[in-house]
Write a protein that holds these residues in place. Sequence first.
Motif, PDB file in Angstrom:
ATOM      1  N   GLU A  62       1.020  -1.240  -0.080  1.00 50.61           N
ATOM      2  CA  GLU A  62      -0.104  -0.049  -0.062  1.00 50.61           C
ATOM      3  C   GLU A  62       0.878   1.272   0.091  1.00 50.61           C
ATOM      4  O   GLU A  62       0.298   2.222  -0.674  1.00 50.61           O
ATOM      5  CB  GLU A  62      -0.771   0.024   1.404  1.00 50.61           C
ATOM      6  N   ASP A  63       1.891   1.393   0.664  1.00 49.92           N
ATOM      7  CA  ASP A  63       2.799   2.521   0.880  1.00 49.92           C
ATOM      8  C   ASP A  63       3.096   3.110  -0.346  1.00 49.92           C
ATOM      9  O   ASP A  63       3.278   4.164  -0.501  1.00 49.92           O
ATOM     10  CB  ASP A  63       3.749   2.385   1.631  1.00 49.92           C
ATOM     11  N   VAL A 122       2.984   7.679  -4.153  1.00 55.68           N
ATOM     12  CA  VAL A 122       2.839   8.214  -5.501  1.00 55.68           C
ATOM     13  C   VAL A 122       1.636   9.216  -5.592  1.00 55.68           C
ATOM     14  O   VAL A 122       1.686  10.160  -6.270  1.00 55.68           O
ATOM     15  CB  VAL A 122       2.922   7.091  -6.643  1.00 55.68           C
ATOM     16  N   ALA A 123       0.618   8.679  -4.847  1.00 55.55           N
ATOM     17  CA  ALA A 123      -0.563   9.458  -4.966  1.00 55.55           C
ATOM     18  C   ALA A 123      -0.452  10.870  -4.512  1.00 55.55           C
ATOM     19  O   ALA A 123      -0.863  11.860  -4.843  1.00 55.55           O
ATOM     20  CB  ALA A 123      -1.798   8.785  -4.238  1.00 55.55           C
ATOM     21  N   SER A 124       0.279  10.780  -3.232  1.00 54.73           N
ATOM     22  CA  SER A 124       0.642  12.012  -2.556  1.00 54.73           C
ATOM     23  C   SER A 124       1.484  12.918  -3.102  1.00 54.73           C
ATOM     24  O   SER A 124       1.150  14.236  -3.318  1.00 54.73           O
ATOM     25  CB  SER A 124       1.236  11.551  -1.217  1.00 54.73           C
ATOM     26  N   ALA A 125       2.417  12.541  -3.953  1.00 56.08           N
ATOM     27  CA  ALA A 125       3.323  13.297  -4.854  1.00 56.08           C
ATOM     28  C   ALA A 125       2.831  13.894  -5.623  1.00 56.08           C
ATOM     29  O   ALA A 125       2.860  15.118  -6.168  1.00 56.08           O
ATOM     30  CB  ALA A 125       4.625  12.611  -5.181  1.00 56.08           C
TER      31      ALA A 125
END
Length: 262
Positions: A148-149, A154-157
């Motif tokens: 999951e990490d 990637v989604a946060s960036a």
Amino acid sequence: MAEHTENSDSKGESLMEKITEKLHGDSSSSSSDSDTEKKPSSPKKPSSPPKSVKEKFFGLFGGKKPVHQIFGGGKPADVFLWRNKKISAGVLGVATAIWVLFELIEYHLLTLVCHISIFSLAALFLYSNAIAFINKSPPRIPEVHLPEDPFLQVASALRIEINRALALLRDIACGRELKKFLAVVTGLWVLSIVGSWCNFITLFYICFVLLHTLPVIYEKYDHKIDPFVEKVTIEIKKQYAVFDAKVLSKIPRGPLRDKKKA
């Protein structure tokens, strides 16, 4: 008679003084020559340019940070700068294979996924049946779980970069930064021209290859690239100053700028 003797004595003393001075001068010159012969001439160090010249231009990326730190300083930076040649060559090879499949062979994504799935299921099915027939025991196929990490990172960036782009577009739309407006319009216009030459996959592959080549070249030849970039930057600033004086200064200011100045 006494005066004659005094004059001769004074002449003799002056002559002796000249002889002693000459002897002392020759000895001192010979000693200095011997000292110079004993001491080898030390090579002159190249004169370093003054700090004002060095600090005038900081390089393409500002010069305050190395290229590795500009790219984040982690594993992506190691890949782009070829710190591990095997990993970098493997990543570039996979990207090249994907581009060849989709662009040259004209493979479609859905077709490729289906073919890979069929091949994988057939290989596992044959393997499990062969193991069960030989050993008479059910085969152990490992379970696959995606972590999951990495997806969250990637989604946060992506979220952070999208928010920055939206904030920049909002400032440009409000009419606050004319330079940014012209730069963004010019960049989008150039990108539209490049997009008319090739499709998205080819454009993405070109950018990917440039990321694997240009940073390495700059890191190796920055002492030659920085002066050239400095000259180009100075010339661009001169042309922009002329354009600003002849065109931009004659454009009427918007209400937001008037309020800001007030």
